[in-house]
Design an enzyme around this catalytic site. Structure first.
Site, PDB file in Angstrom:
ATOM      1  N   ASP A  62       0.687  -1.306   0.024  1.00  0.00           N
ATOM      2  CA  ASP A  62       0.001  -0.173   0.014  1.00  0.00           C
ATOM      3  C   ASP A  62       0.986   1.209  -0.199  1.00  0.00           C
ATOM      4  O   ASP A  62       1.929   1.269   0.670  1.00  0.00           O
ATOM      5  CB  ASP A  62      -1.038   0.103   1.367  1.00  0.00           C
ATOM      6  CG  ASP A  62      -2.158   0.795   0.787  1.00  0.00           C
ATOM      7  OD1 ASP A  62      -3.269   0.481   1.152  1.00  0.00           O
ATOM      8  OD2 ASP A  62      -1.826   2.193   1.014  1.00  0.00           O
ATOM      9  N   ILE A  63       0.609   2.256  -0.831  1.00  0.00           N
ATOM     10  CA  ILE A  63       1.231   3.522  -0.911  1.00  0.00           C
ATOM     11  C   ILE A  63       1.119   4.428   0.362  1.00  0.00           C
ATOM     12  O   ILE A  63       2.189   5.160   0.518  1.00  0.00           O
ATOM     13  CB  ILE A  63       0.818   4.525  -2.174  1.00  0.00           C
ATOM     14  CG1 ILE A  63       1.955   5.271  -2.383  1.00  0.00           C
ATOM     15  CG2 ILE A  63      -0.493   4.961  -1.857  1.00  0.00           C
ATOM     16  CD1 ILE A  63       1.358   5.832  -4.044  1.00  0.00           C
ATOM     17  N   ASN A  70     -13.108  -3.130   2.515  1.00  0.00           N
ATOM     18  CA  ASN A  70     -14.040  -2.214   2.419  1.00  0.00           C
ATOM     19  C   ASN A  70     -15.008  -2.353   1.247  1.00  0.00           C
ATOM     20  O   ASN A  70     -14.422  -2.488   0.188  1.00  0.00           O
ATOM     21  CB  ASN A  70     -13.494  -0.814   2.672  1.00  0.00           C
ATOM     22  CG  ASN A  70     -12.590  -0.610   3.877  1.00  0.00           C
ATOM     23  OD1 ASN A  70     -12.937  -1.050   4.913  1.00  0.00           O
ATOM     24  ND2 ASN A  70     -11.370   0.052   3.619  1.00  0.00           N
ATOM     25  N   GLY A 119     -15.617   3.117   3.493  1.00  0.00           N
ATOM     26  CA  GLY A 119     -14.192   3.684   3.447  1.00  0.00           C
ATOM     27  C   GLY A 119     -13.660   2.980   2.134  1.00  0.00           C
ATOM     28  O   GLY A 119     -12.380   3.184   1.880  1.00  0.00           O
ATOM     29  N   GLN A 120     -14.337   2.380   1.233  1.00  0.00           N
ATOM     30  CA  GLN A 120     -13.715   2.093  -0.210  1.00  0.00           C
ATOM     31  C   GLN A 120     -13.428   3.180  -1.008  1.00  0.00           C
ATOM     32  O   GLN A 120     -14.402   3.979  -1.266  1.00  0.00           O
ATOM     33  CB  GLN A 120     -14.645   0.986  -0.779  1.00  0.00           C
ATOM     34  CG  GLN A 120     -14.000   0.433  -1.977  1.00  0.00           C
ATOM     35  CD  GLN A 120     -14.993  -0.580  -2.743  1.00  0.00           C
ATOM     36  OE1 GLN A 120     -16.199  -0.679  -2.576  1.00  0.00           O
ATOM     37  NE2 GLN A 120     -14.333  -1.025  -3.697  1.00  0.00           N
ATOM     38  N   SER A 121     -12.124   3.396  -1.268  1.00  0.00           N
ATOM     39  CA  SER A 121     -11.833   4.545  -2.283  1.00  0.00           C
ATOM     40  C   SER A 121     -11.571   4.106  -3.511  1.00  0.00           C
ATOM     41  O   SER A 121     -11.479   4.968  -4.578  1.00  0.00           O
ATOM     42  CB  SER A 121     -10.711   5.382  -1.564  1.00  0.00           C
ATOM     43  OG  SER A 121      -9.471   4.489  -1.328  1.00  0.00           O
ATOM     44  N   HIS A 174     -10.160  -5.514  -3.134  1.00  0.00           N
ATOM     45  CA  HIS A 174      -8.895  -5.494  -2.574  1.00  0.00           C
ATOM     46  C   HIS A 174      -9.200  -5.999  -1.277  1.00  0.00           C
ATOM     47  O   HIS A 174      -9.635  -5.490  -0.784  1.00  0.00           O
ATOM     48  CB  HIS A 174      -8.111  -4.386  -3.095  1.00  0.00           C
ATOM     49  CG  HIS A 174      -8.879  -3.283  -2.425  1.00  0.00           C
ATOM     50  ND1 HIS A 174      -9.750  -2.420  -3.309  1.00  0.00           N
ATOM     51  CD2 HIS A 174      -8.476  -2.168  -1.365  1.00  0.00           C
ATOM     52  CE1 HIS A 174     -10.368  -1.195  -2.683  1.00  0.00           C
ATOM     53  NE2 HIS A 174      -9.340  -1.302  -1.586  1.00  0.00           N
ATOM     54  N   HIS A 188      -6.940  -5.730   2.150  1.00  0.00           N
ATOM     55  CA  HIS A 188      -5.858  -5.062   3.082  1.00  0.00           C
ATOM     56  C   HIS A 188      -5.312  -6.146   3.997  1.00  0.00           C
ATOM     57  O   HIS A 188      -5.999  -6.976   4.614  1.00  0.00           O
ATOM     58  CB  HIS A 188      -6.244  -4.007   3.754  1.00  0.00           C
ATOM     59  CG  HIS A 188      -7.024  -2.821   3.373  1.00  0.00           C
ATOM     60  ND1 HIS A 188      -6.035  -1.655   2.845  1.00  0.00           N
ATOM     61  CD2 HIS A 188      -7.876  -2.720   2.685  1.00  0.00           C
ATOM     62  CE1 HIS A 188      -6.717  -0.616   2.145  1.00  0.00           C
ATOM     63  NE2 HIS A 188      -8.162  -1.171   2.124  1.00  0.00           N
TER      64      HIS A 188
HETATM   65  P1  AMP Z   1      -9.689   1.504   0.124  1.00  0.00           P
HETATM   66  O1  AMP Z   1      -9.618   2.830   0.643  1.00  0.00           O
HETATM   67  O2  AMP Z   1     -10.100   0.419   1.119  1.00  0.00           O
HETATM   68  O3  AMP Z   1     -10.402   1.300  -1.202  1.00  0.00           O
HETATM   69  O4  AMP Z   1      -8.124   1.115  -0.056  1.00  0.00           O
HETATM   70  C1  AMP Z   1      -7.505   1.483  -1.285  1.00  0.00           C
HETATM   71  C2  AMP Z   1      -6.219   1.774  -0.892  1.00  0.00           C
HETATM   72  O5  AMP Z   1      -5.323   2.008  -2.060  1.00  0.00           O
HETATM   73  C3  AMP Z   1      -5.623   2.690   0.230  1.00  0.00           C
HETATM   74  O6  AMP Z   1      -4.936   1.849   1.335  1.00  0.00           O
HETATM   75  C4  AMP Z   1      -4.711   3.466  -0.646  1.00  0.00           C
HETATM   76  O7  AMP Z   1      -3.499   3.940   0.164  1.00  0.00           O
HETATM   77  C5  AMP Z   1      -4.128   2.544  -1.693  1.00  0.00           C
HETATM   78  N1  AMP Z   1      -3.719   3.182  -2.879  1.00  0.00           N
HETATM   79  C6  AMP Z   1      -4.093   4.141  -3.518  1.00  0.00           C
HETATM   80  N2  AMP Z   1      -3.425   4.202  -4.680  1.00  0.00           N
HETATM   81  C7  AMP Z   1      -2.404   3.511  -4.461  1.00  0.00           C
HETATM   82  C8  AMP Z   1      -1.090   3.027  -5.286  1.00  0.00           C
HETATM   83  N3  AMP Z   1      -0.691   3.788  -6.489  1.00  0.00           N
HETATM   84  N4  AMP Z   1      -0.405   2.079  -5.171  1.00  0.00           N
HETATM   85  C9  AMP Z   1      -0.459   1.289  -3.935  1.00  0.00           C
HETATM   86  N5  AMP Z   1      -1.588   1.697  -2.822  1.00  0.00           N
HETATM   87  C10 AMP Z   1      -2.393   2.603  -3.530  1.00  0.00           C
END
Ligand code: AMP
Length: 112
Positions: A30-31, A85, A91-93, A98, A100
């Site tokens: 994760d970034i 999520n 909290g799904q962004s 995916h 975690h």
């Molecule tokens: P969620 O908020 O549960 O949808 O998780 C999305 C995750 O993706 C978050 O923890 C972000 O930090 C991660 N994320 C977003 N962009 C990147 C990226 N380019 N490389 C790695 N992780 C990312």
């Protein structure tokens, strides 16, 4: 899906710190890590979230859990949390399924 961040990462169009890949899934760090170890495992084929898992793709979802267990053994993580999520309120962004995987510190419950 052409406009999906994680589809682009899987395709190598956006760089990532790869941990593992096979025909079905891709794992990368994760970034914005929320624990000393924090990686994501995604299916290579686009699935929107756990809510999009059905009889056509359940084998991939099950495979991902086997890979999570394998990777955590290899990383010598014996206590960790797997989170997915579903939907904005949870909290799904990124709308690509995916999981975690978080470990390496005490994790409190209930989550926020
Ligand atoms: P969620 O908020 O549960 O949808 O998780 C999305 C995750 O993706 C978050 O923890 C972000 O930090 C991660 N994320 C977003 N962009 C990147 C990226 N380019 N490389 C790695 N992780 C990312």
């Amino acid at each position: 899906m052409s406009d999906c961040l994680f589809c682009k990462i899987v395709a190598g169009e956006i760089p990532s710190k790869k941990l593992y890949e096979d025909d079905l899934c891709y794992a990368f760090y994760d970034i914005a890590p929320q624990a000393p170890t924090h990686f994501l495992v995604v299916p290579k084929a686009h699935i929107s979230s756990v809510a999009g898992v059905d009889e056509t793709n359940q084998a991939t979802a099950g495979h991902i859990f086997a890979i999570i267990a394998k990777l955590c053994k290899e990383l010598r993580l014996d206590s960790y949390r797997v989170v997915s999520n579903i939907g904005e309120q949870a909290g799904q962004s990124v709308p690509h399924l995916h999981f975690h995987v978080l470990g390496g510190r005490d994790l409190t419950w209930p989550p926020g």
